[in-house]
Design a protein around this motif. Structure first.
Motif, PDB file in Angstrom:
ATOM      1  N   LYS A 155      -2.356  29.164  89.680  1.00 52.64           N
ATOM      2  CA  LYS A 155      -2.569  30.614  89.774  1.00 52.64           C
ATOM      3  C   LYS A 155      -2.260  31.106  91.182  1.00 52.64           C
ATOM      4  N   SER A 156      -2.770  30.397  92.201  1.00 54.40           N
ATOM      5  CA  SER A 156      -2.510  30.798  93.582  1.00 54.40           C
ATOM      6  C   SER A 156      -1.032  30.711  93.934  1.00 54.40           C
ATOM      7  N   ILE A 157      -0.362  29.673  93.428  1.00 58.69           N
ATOM      8  CA  ILE A 157       1.075  29.531  93.677  1.00 58.69           C
ATOM      9  C   ILE A 157       1.833  30.712  93.092  1.00 58.69           C
ATOM     10  N   CYS A 158       1.507  31.093  91.860  1.00 62.66           N
ATOM     11  CA  CYS A 158       2.168  32.243  91.232  1.00 62.66           C
ATOM     12  C   CYS A 158       1.919  33.511  92.032  1.00 62.66           C
ATOM     13  N   GLN A 159       0.674  33.733  92.449  1.00 58.32           N
ATOM     14  CA  GLN A 159       0.330  34.952  93.182  1.00 58.32           C
ATOM     15  C   GLN A 159       1.090  35.055  94.491  1.00 58.32           C
ATOM     16  N   ILE A 160       1.124  33.974  95.251  1.00 57.74           N
ATOM     17  CA  ILE A 160       1.771  34.015  96.563  1.00 57.74           C
ATOM     18  C   ILE A 160       3.283  34.148  96.437  1.00 57.74           C
ATOM     19  N   LEU A 161       3.884  33.457  95.467  1.00 56.11           N
ATOM     20  CA  LEU A 161       5.337  33.536  95.316  1.00 56.11           C
ATOM     21  C   LEU A 161       5.783  34.915  94.839  1.00 56.11           C
ATOM     22  N   VAL A 162       5.029  35.521  93.926  1.00 56.13           N
ATOM     23  CA  VAL A 162       5.364  36.884  93.499  1.00 56.13           C
ATOM     24  C   VAL A 162       5.193  37.855  94.662  1.00 56.13           C
ATOM     25  N   GLU A 163       4.125  37.674  95.437  1.00 60.19           N
ATOM     26  CA  GLU A 163       3.899  38.514  96.614  1.00 60.19           C
ATOM     27  C   GLU A 163       5.074  38.438  97.578  1.00 60.19           C
ATOM     28  N   LYS A 164       5.716  37.279  97.642  1.00 63.27           N
ATOM     29  CA  LYS A 164       6.855  37.089  98.544  1.00 63.27           C
ATOM     30  C   LYS A 164       8.184  37.517  97.922  1.00 63.27           C
ATOM     31  N   ASN A 193       7.491  40.771  87.891  1.00 69.05           N
ATOM     32  CA  ASN A 193       8.063  39.553  88.468  1.00 69.05           C
ATOM     33  C   ASN A 193       7.344  38.287  88.007  1.00 69.05           C
ATOM     34  N   PHE A 194       6.394  38.452  87.094  1.00 72.42           N
ATOM     35  CA  PHE A 194       5.720  37.296  86.503  1.00 72.42           C
ATOM     36  C   PHE A 194       5.922  37.281  85.000  1.00 72.42           C
ATOM     37  N   MET A 195       6.437  36.147  84.487  1.00 67.12           N
ATOM     38  CA  MET A 195       6.642  35.981  83.048  1.00 67.12           C
ATOM     39  C   MET A 195       5.699  34.894  82.539  1.00 67.12           C
ATOM     40  N   ASN A 243      14.165  32.218  91.290  1.00 66.96           N
ATOM     41  CA  ASN A 243      13.491  32.015  90.016  1.00 66.96           C
ATOM     42  C   ASN A 243      12.699  30.708  90.083  1.00 66.96           C
ATOM     43  N   VAL A 244      11.391  30.812  89.896  1.00 63.06           N
ATOM     44  CA  VAL A 244      10.499  29.662  90.059  1.00 63.06           C
ATOM     45  C   VAL A 244       9.720  29.429  88.774  1.00 63.06           C
ATOM     46  N   LEU A 245       9.691  28.192  88.311  1.00 65.48           N
ATOM     47  CA  LEU A 245       8.883  27.807  87.164  1.00 65.48           C
ATOM     48  C   LEU A 245       7.641  27.076  87.679  1.00 65.48           C
ATOM     49  N   VAL A 246       6.467  27.446  87.160  1.00 67.84           N
ATOM     50  CA  VAL A 246       5.208  26.837  87.591  1.00 67.84           C
ATOM     51  C   VAL A 246       4.421  26.408  86.361  1.00 67.84           C
ATOM     52  N   THR A 247       4.086  25.143  86.262  1.00 63.15           N
ATOM     53  CA  THR A 247       3.232  24.677  85.162  1.00 63.15           C
ATOM     54  C   THR A 247       1.772  24.712  85.601  1.00 63.15           C
ATOM     55  N   GLY A 248       0.866  24.759  84.624  1.00 63.54           N
ATOM     56  CA  GLY A 248      -0.550  24.868  84.951  1.00 63.54           C
ATOM     57  C   GLY A 248      -0.838  26.145  85.709  1.00 63.54           C
ATOM     58  N   ALA A 249      -0.235  27.250  85.252  1.00 69.02           N
ATOM     59  CA  ALA A 249      -0.218  28.489  86.031  1.00 69.02           C
ATOM     60  C   ALA A 249      -1.469  29.344  85.888  1.00 69.02           C
ATOM     61  N   SER A 250      -2.357  29.025  84.959  1.00 71.59           N
ATOM     62  CA  SER A 250      -3.430  29.966  84.628  1.00 71.59           C
ATOM     63  C   SER A 250      -4.647  29.888  85.541  1.00 71.59           C
ATOM     64  N   SER A 251      -4.760  28.842  86.360  1.00 66.03           N
ATOM     65  CA  SER A 251      -5.944  28.708  87.212  1.00 66.03           C
ATOM     66  C   SER A 251      -5.630  27.793  88.394  1.00 66.03           C
ATOM     67  N   GLY A 252      -6.596  27.690  89.327  1.00 60.07           N
ATOM     68  CA  GLY A 252      -6.486  26.739  90.427  1.00 60.07           C
ATOM     69  C   GLY A 252      -5.232  26.873  91.261  1.00 60.07           C
ATOM     70  N   PHE A 253      -4.641  25.724  91.581  1.00 62.02           N
ATOM     71  CA  PHE A 253      -3.415  25.715  92.380  1.00 62.02           C
ATOM     72  C   PHE A 253      -2.341  26.606  91.755  1.00 62.02           C
ATOM     73  N   LYS A 264      10.677  35.666  91.517  1.00 63.07           N
ATOM     74  CA  LYS A 264      10.391  35.831  90.094  1.00 63.07           C
ATOM     75  C   LYS A 264       9.822  34.519  89.576  1.00 63.07           C
ATOM     76  N   VAL A 265       8.651  34.591  88.964  1.00 62.30           N
ATOM     77  CA  VAL A 265       7.910  33.389  88.586  1.00 62.30           C
ATOM     78  C   VAL A 265       7.686  33.353  87.086  1.00 62.30           C
ATOM     79  N   VAL A 266       7.991  32.208  86.488  1.00 63.12           N
ATOM     80  CA  VAL A 266       7.646  31.946  85.095  1.00 63.12           C
ATOM     81  C   VAL A 266       6.458  30.995  85.109  1.00 63.12           C
ATOM     82  N   GLY A 267       5.330  31.430  84.564  1.00 65.45           N
ATOM     83  CA  GLY A 267       4.125  30.622  84.570  1.00 65.45           C
ATOM     84  C   GLY A 267       3.826  30.038  83.204  1.00 65.45           C
ATOM     85  N   PHE A 268       3.716  28.714  83.144  1.00 61.43           N
ATOM     86  CA  PHE A 268       3.436  28.002  81.887  1.00 61.43           C
ATOM     87  C   PHE A 268       1.983  27.537  81.888  1.00 61.43           C
TER      88      PHE A 268
END
Length: 247
Positions: free
Chosen positions: A14-23, A47-49, A2-12, A26-30
């Motif tokens: 967004k890419s972090i969320c995409q790659i972690l879900v691909e792997k 797998n993305f909240m 379970n991974v929490l990511v801030t600033g999830a909507s763009s840039g770093f 489960k990612v929570v994007g803020f």
């Protein structure tokens, strides 16, 4: 995980969320922008909240955490951050420097404190802070932004001192010049032409390079901690100190 990511909507983020879900994580994007979070949700699936949250607002963070239904938080990626303006300190707008401090320092610290009690209790966890080479190498106009990233570097190292014996790891990623994000567009207040010139004829690092580094860190053994990872494109290096010569 379970991974929490801030600033999830763009840039770093967004890419972090995409790659972690691909792997398979489960990612929570803020993030503040619901439309971009919803678009990411449509792309990434179950797998993305998405969670709407303003890291500058402690009450917003409290509300966001109260809605979380996670029995375990394995990783926090403190990615949200920004630079505003490139003026010398004597000319920098008060609203710009307060926003940078509130986002890059206060929001990061508050998010970290929200997850640490659970990580310490479970005797495991990884906090990844998104710093910058600006925290080590000064440049004209980098005043407050560079200072906030120097704070992030030192805060990360001090967290390691606080957390020794708990099993909780902390890493500060310090990127250099990186294109394909909104960073310079935000810094220059929507002046896209000025922002684009920052990356003219330069092969900069990309958000996926940062995201792959995050994914690699997440996969490392629990007994290994990487204190700092400094990343630059091959086209970038430190230069000589400036010398002003009078008449």
């Amino acid at each position: 995980m379970n991974v929490l990511v801030t600033g999830a909507s763009s840039g770093f983020g967004k890419s972090i969320c995409q790659i972690l879900v691909e792997k398979g994580h489960k990612v929570v994007g803020f993030a503040r922008r619901r439309d971009k979070l919803d678009a990411l949700k449509a792309q990434l699936g179950d797998n993305f909240m998405p969670v709407v949250c303003d890291v500058c607002d402690f009450a917003s963070i409290d509300t966001a955490f109260s809605a979380l239904k996670l029995d375990k938080i394995d990783v926090l990626v403190n990615n949200a951050g920004l630079a505003l303006g490139l003026e010398p300190m004597q000319s920098l707008a008060v609203q710009d420097w307060t926003t940078m401090i509130n986002t890059n320092i206060n929001g990061l610290v508050y998010f970290t404190q929200k997850v640490l009690p659970q990580m310490v209790t479970q005797q495991s966890g990884l906090v990844i802070n998104m710093g910058s080479i600006a925290g080590s190498y000064p440049y004209p106009g980098g005043n407050i932004y560079g200072a906030t990233k120097a704070f992030v570097k030192q805060f990360s190292l001090n967290l390691r001192a606080d957390l020794i014996g708990t099993g909780v790891r902390v890493t500060n990623i310090e990127p250099g010049l990186c294109s394909d994000t909104e960073f310079s567009n935000i810094r220059f207040k929507g002046d896209d032409e000025k922002a684009a010139k920052v990356y003219d004829n330069v092969e900069a690092i990309k958000p996926d390079d940062i995201a792959n580094t995050v994914a690699w860190l997440v996969e490392q053994p629990a007994h290994v901690n990487f204190n700092r990872i400094e990343m630059m494109p091959v086209a970038q290096a430190s230069g000589p100190l400036a010398v002003h010569r009078g008449e």
